[in-house]
Design a protein around this motif. Structure first.
Motif, PDB file in Angstrom:
ATOM      1  N   ARG A 172       0.854  -1.193   0.000  1.00  0.00           N
ATOM      2  CA  ARG A 172       0.000   0.000   0.000  1.00  0.00           C
ATOM      3  C   ARG A 172       0.887   1.240   0.000  1.00  0.00           C
ATOM      4  O   ARG A 172       1.817   1.350   0.824  1.00  0.00           O
ATOM      5  N   PRO A 173       0.689   2.163  -0.920  1.00  0.00           N
ATOM      6  CA  PRO A 173       1.580   3.335  -1.021  1.00  0.00           C
ATOM      7  C   PRO A 173       1.451   4.250   0.195  1.00  0.00           C
ATOM      8  O   PRO A 173       0.418   4.289   0.870  1.00  0.00           O
ATOM      9  N   LEU A 174       2.517   4.953   0.456  1.00  0.00           N
ATOM     10  CA  LEU A 174       2.566   5.879   1.580  1.00  0.00           C
ATOM     11  C   LEU A 174       2.423   7.317   1.078  1.00  0.00           C
ATOM     12  O   LEU A 174       2.862   7.651  -0.038  1.00  0.00           O
ATOM     13  N   GLY A 175       1.819   8.156   1.897  1.00  0.00           N
ATOM     14  CA  GLY A 175       1.701   9.563   1.555  1.00  0.00           C
ATOM     15  C   GLY A 175       0.899   9.787   0.288  1.00  0.00           C
ATOM     16  O   GLY A 175      -0.150   9.185   0.070  1.00  0.00           O
ATOM     17  N   ASP A 176       1.454  10.647  -0.575  1.00  0.00           N
ATOM     18  CA  ASP A 176       0.763  11.003  -1.825  1.00  0.00           C
ATOM     19  C   ASP A 176       1.178  10.127  -3.000  1.00  0.00           C
ATOM     20  O   ASP A 176       0.787  10.382  -4.134  1.00  0.00           O
ATOM     21  N   GLU A 177       1.981   9.115  -2.719  1.00  0.00           N
ATOM     22  CA  GLU A 177       2.409   8.224  -3.803  1.00  0.00           C
ATOM     23  C   GLU A 177       1.193   7.488  -4.368  1.00  0.00           C
ATOM     24  O   GLU A 177       0.421   6.888  -3.619  1.00  0.00           O
ATOM     25  N   PRO A 178       0.976   7.522  -5.695  1.00  0.00           N
ATOM     26  CA  PRO A 178      -0.214   6.885  -6.253  1.00  0.00           C
ATOM     27  C   PRO A 178      -0.061   5.365  -6.346  1.00  0.00           C
ATOM     28  O   PRO A 178       1.050   4.844  -6.488  1.00  0.00           O
ATOM     29  N   ALA A 179      -1.179   4.691  -6.257  1.00  0.00           N
ATOM     30  CA  ALA A 179      -1.209   3.238  -6.429  1.00  0.00           C
ATOM     31  C   ALA A 179      -1.610   2.907  -7.856  1.00  0.00           C
ATOM     32  O   ALA A 179      -2.515   3.533  -8.420  1.00  0.00           O
ATOM     33  N   GLU A 204      -3.268   5.776  -9.937  1.00  0.00           N
ATOM     34  CA  GLU A 204      -2.765   5.990 -11.291  1.00  0.00           C
ATOM     35  C   GLU A 204      -3.281   4.838 -12.161  1.00  0.00           C
ATOM     36  O   GLU A 204      -2.805   3.712 -12.037  1.00  0.00           O
TER      37      GLU A 204
END
Length: 295
Positions: A172-179, A204
């Motif tokens: 699961r991505p952290l912060g604003d990082e898109p999945a 994304e």
């Protein structure tokens, strides 16, 4: 309005003429003609165009026949059912259902219904649009989160929820990082999923597919994450093939079975509604998942 006159007009319209209607029913031609004339006088419109050798419905007659014929058929079938009991359930039953629910449950339900009621000709059409039940001749429609419609009545048969899931190998991505996301092709352009705990997952799009079953299969294969009905992924989550990141912060999905309020509840529709109630007594996602896994 005289019900017998309606029945006689329907008889003439169905057979395409007074002579054919007389031969089919044994009712005198003069009686049929008089009844139709009385009906036209009562309505104040011409229903039939009478030529020397031909007879055809007027535009008003076509509309009237299209709307009255199913009602008269239901009256006949209801009377027969009252006289003969449950064994009299027969005729054609047309159902419209959304694609996903059909893929998940309707094959097994249709087979079960056909075995219980061998004299019913069951036809199920799968499409996600809201059909015009009266104009298109459907007896029952299964819809997801239907808009209010005063012409339809029915009940909720199932409630579901939406969950964000992914292959266990995808973090699961952290912060604003898109999945990386697998989306339904007509699912709009949402930029993120908001979960019940307030967490926001930016997405994304990597793959767009026309079926949620296809979306689930792509997620199981590890393409990316997706937002899917809990009932569709519960077995994969339980088996460890998918990991649930959380449920979507959105209203429940309500799946309803609807029929036209202006029609009598035919024995066929009542029998199918009873089957739905038997299989989904509480309308939970677990019951839908159990239906999918039943052999």
């Amino acid at each position: 309005m005289d019900l017998l006159a309606l029945a006689d007009f329907n008889l003439v319209a169905r057979h395409g003429g007074f002579g054919r209607a007389t031969r089919a029913s044994g009712r005198p031609k003069a009686t049929l003609s008089r009844r139709v004339l009385e009906l036209e006088a009562a309505l104040g419109v011409r229903l039939l165009e009478r030529g020397a050798r031909t007879l055809k419905l007027t535009q008003e007659g076509e509309v009237f026949h299209a709307r009255m014929a199913p009602l008269l058929l239901e009256i006949d079938e209801t009377v027969t059912a009252l006289k003969s009991g449950a064994s009299a359930v027969s005729g054609r039953l047309r159902i419209s259902a959304p694609l996903l629910f059909a893929q998940m449950a309707l094959g097994k339900l249709a087979a079960r219904f056909a075995l219980a009621y061998p004299h019913v000709r069951l036809e199920i059409t799968t499409e996600d649009r809201a059909v015009d039940m009266v104009e298109e001749g459907y007896d029952l429609a299964i819809r997801v989160n239907p808009d209010p419609d005063a012409t339809l009545v029915g009940r909720i048969i199932l409630r579901d929820r939406l969950a964000v899931v992914a292959h266990p190998g995808i973090a699961r991505p952290l912060g604003d990082e898109p999945a990386a996301a697998v989306l339904r092709a007509d699912g709009g352009g949402a930029a993120a999923w908001t979960l019940q705990d307030g967490a926001r997952i930016a997405i994304e799009p990597r793959l767009r597919l026309s079926s949620l079953v296809m979306v689930r299969d792509a997620v199981v294969a590890g393409v990316g994450a997706a937002c899917l009905p809990v009932s569709l992924v519960s077995r994969e989550v339980a088996a460890g093939r998918l990991l649930q990141w959380g449920e979507l912060d959105a209203a429940e999905i309500a799946i309803s079975a609807l029929y036209p309020s202006r029609r009598l509840l035919s024995p066929r529709v009542a029998a199918f509604l009873d089957l739905l109630k038997t299989v989904f007594p509480n309308g939970t996602t677990d019951e839908l998942a159990a239906c999918m896994s039943a052999t």
